[in-house]
Design a protein around this motif. Structure first.
Motif, PDB file in Angstrom:
ATOM      1  N   THR A  52       0.825  -1.211   0.000  1.00  0.00           N
ATOM      2  CA  THR A  52       0.000   0.000   0.000  1.00  0.00           C
ATOM      3  C   THR A  52       0.856   1.257   0.000  1.00  0.00           C
ATOM      4  N   GLU A  94      -6.836   0.546  -9.596  1.00  0.00           N
ATOM      5  CA  GLU A  94      -6.478  -0.696 -10.289  1.00  0.00           C
ATOM      6  C   GLU A  94      -5.435  -0.420 -11.369  1.00  0.00           C
ATOM      7  N   MET A 100      -1.965   0.320  -9.875  1.00  0.00           N
ATOM      8  CA  MET A 100      -1.318  -0.923  -9.453  1.00  0.00           C
ATOM      9  C   MET A 100      -0.780  -1.699 -10.649  1.00  0.00           C
ATOM     10  N   THR A 105       3.801  -1.646 -10.784  1.00  0.00           N
ATOM     11  CA  THR A 105       3.439  -2.689  -9.841  1.00  0.00           C
ATOM     12  C   THR A 105       4.300  -2.649  -8.575  1.00  0.00           C
ATOM     13  N   SER A 122      -1.590  -7.868  -9.648  1.00  0.00           N
ATOM     14  CA  SER A 122      -0.841  -7.272  -8.536  1.00  0.00           C
ATOM     15  C   SER A 122      -1.196  -7.889  -7.189  1.00  0.00           C
ATOM     16  N   PHE A 123      -2.392  -8.481  -7.078  1.00  0.00           N
ATOM     17  CA  PHE A 123      -2.785  -9.168  -5.849  1.00  0.00           C
ATOM     18  C   PHE A 123      -2.578 -10.677  -5.947  1.00  0.00           C
ATOM     19  N   SER A 124      -1.817 -11.126  -6.952  1.00  0.00           N
ATOM     20  CA  SER A 124      -1.554 -12.533  -7.205  1.00  0.00           C
ATOM     21  C   SER A 124      -2.820 -13.200  -7.778  1.00  0.00           C
ATOM     22  N   TYR A 167      -4.243 -15.769  -3.600  1.00  0.00           N
ATOM     23  CA  TYR A 167      -4.733 -14.416  -3.868  1.00  0.00           C
ATOM     24  C   TYR A 167      -4.820 -13.648  -2.543  1.00  0.00           C
ATOM     25  N   CYS A 168      -4.424 -12.387  -2.583  1.00  0.00           N
ATOM     26  CA  CYS A 168      -4.248 -11.592  -1.370  1.00  0.00           C
ATOM     27  C   CYS A 168      -5.540 -11.478  -0.553  1.00  0.00           C
ATOM     28  N   ALA A 172      -6.762  -7.803   0.047  1.00  0.00           N
ATOM     29  CA  ALA A 172      -7.048  -6.919  -1.084  1.00  0.00           C
ATOM     30  C   ALA A 172      -8.172  -5.927  -0.790  1.00  0.00           C
ATOM     31  N   ALA A 178      -6.703  -3.126   1.335  1.00  0.00           N
ATOM     32  CA  ALA A 178      -5.791  -2.295   0.550  1.00  0.00           C
ATOM     33  C   ALA A 178      -6.567  -1.350  -0.356  1.00  0.00           C
ATOM     34  N   ARG A 179      -7.606  -1.851  -0.991  1.00  0.00           N
ATOM     35  CA  ARG A 179      -8.407  -1.007  -1.887  1.00  0.00           C
ATOM     36  C   ARG A 179      -9.112   0.105  -1.106  1.00  0.00           C
TER      37      ARG A 179
END
Length: 411
Positions: free
Chosen positions: A258, A291, A294, A298, A355-357, A362-363, A366, A369-370
């Motif tokens: 972040t 988005e 990111m 990256t 970017s979040f895998s 997967y993160c 997320a 962070a968003r």
């Protein structure tokens, strides 16, 4: 498509010039060596979006191999004993576990780290952001440059994750240094100095969190550590090492990226004034804009996976025990997926960046962070309409977790 084992001198993740702008080298790799063995790290490097995305989801690869084999059976040496505090901490976080352990940990953590938990934080995120923007405006009221990274980008996610975990105010200053020192181990071929810092931080952070978790078990509060300390499912619950590993992972993953999206994002906007004007005019939504920021620059450039059984990708055989390096930053610039991929387009939709895998790793953070990023950028645009770049920034020396050392602005 063929793999390449020839040197690619331009790919130099320890070079300041490369770290400052790796994207031209990525374009060359995608075109000429999309599967390439980097001898300096012993990794197979993948640069195209389709390959990176597929390998993130391929269960023949894993973040660890210790659930299927020993280090020796995979052809590797065990880490030296002096690194044990770091690896114990790292290996007990769910990011470095594979099923069935990963499935169990993610299920337990998800019971405490719910969408409702994130939603409940929204007012505090706005409050923290406004306080930090107040500080920025005060510091720059005389026209002098102010560092956006240290004044806003770094304190915000640390404050949010500390609030979520329930870290006492008096201890929150410890978190950022611990996190930075631990994350130094995720760079390629970390130095002896980086190892020493990571070991010390791992020991101190572990001792701190074990004591805090014990106290919360006796006197639970409305915080994530209390929830994690008590969470259970069918008689299953987190062990102390797992709880500590989870908290450290949430801190590291929850704020390093972040911070860098904020700094890298504003630097991108200053270099693309037409896009900044669109954002200020309300022509694009903050969610869509974030988005794209990111994707375009990256924050996590490279992610690693171990090959658990022999695989073949486009005719290139990669044997069991090898490691692959997946270039997120390159995948996010792949013209096969993103039209006019080199252009920053805050209204880009769809935007299948990674970017979040992807896949089971997967993160989990997320949504948080968003929330933080949308709140931060919206508040800055609304309250600091004359924000301007004061000087060209410098990048930190790290490539994997890639961000600015500082971003001097005027308000």
């Amino acid at each position: 498509m063929t793999g390449s084992v020839v040197p690619a001198p331009a790919f130099d993740p320890w070079s300041p010039e490369f770290v400052a702008w790796p994207y031209d080298v990525f374009a060359d790799l995608r075109q000429n060596a999309p599967i390439w063995r980097f001898e300096r790290t012993g990794q197979w490097v993948f640069s195209r979006h389709a390959d990176v995305d597929a390998l993130l989801r391929d269960r023949r690869l894993g973040r660890t191999y210790l659930h299927v084999a020993t280090h020796e059976e995979m052809g590797h040496q065990a880490p030296p004993d002096h690194l044990e505090p770091f690896w114990t901490l790292n290996n007990n976080g769910m990011l470095d576990r594979e099923p069935p352990d990963h499935t169990r940990l993610r299920r337990l953590v998800s019971k405490a780290f719910t969408p409702r938990t994130v939603e409940r934080l929204a007012p505090r995120v706005r409050e923290f952001t406004d306080q930090l923007v107040d500080n920025l405006l005060d510091a720059g009221s005389d026209g002098s440059p102010v560092d956006l990274i240290s004044t806003v980008a770094e304190p915000l996610p640390v404050a949010v994750i500390a609030e979520m975990l329930g870290i006492p105010d008096a201890d929150r200053h410890l978190l950022r240094p611990w996190s930075a020192d631990i994350c130094g181990m995720y760079e390629l071929n970390p130095s002896a100095e980086a190892e020493e810092k990571a070991i010390r931080a791992s020991v101190e952070f572990t001792e701190y969190l074990v004591a805090l978790a014990a106290e919360r078990r006796k006197n639970p509060g409305d915080d994530l550590i209390s929830a994690l300390a008590s969470v259970a499912d069918a008689g299953d619950q987190l062990t102390d090492p797992e709880l500590v590993g989870t908290c450290v992972l949430l801190l590291n993953a929850g704020h390093e990226a972040t911070v860098n999206v904020t700094g890298n994002g504003w630097w991108a906007l200053f270099r693309n004034p037409d896009e900044l004007a669109r954002l200020r005019a309300g022509e694009v939504g903050y969610g869509t804009a974030i988005e794209e920021l990111m994707r375009w620059d990256t924050p996590l450039q490279l992610f690693e996976r171990w090959v658990l059984e022999d695989i073949e990708v486009h005719g290139v055989r990669i044997p069991r025990g090898e490691e692959v390096a997946l270039l997120f930053g390159s995948a996010n610039r792949d013209p096969e997926v993103f039209a006019d991929a080199e252009r920053l387009d805050l209204g880009r939709s769809p935007n299948p960046h990674i970017s979040f895998s992807a896949g089971i790793h997967y993160c989990l953070g997320a949504p948080l962070a968003r929330l933080e990023l949308a709140t931060s950028f919206e508040t800055m645009v609304r309250r600091v309409p004359n924000l301007a770049l004061a000087e060209t920034p410098r990048w930190k020396g790290s490539f994997v977790i890639r961000g600015l050392d500082a971003l001097q602005v005027t308000v």
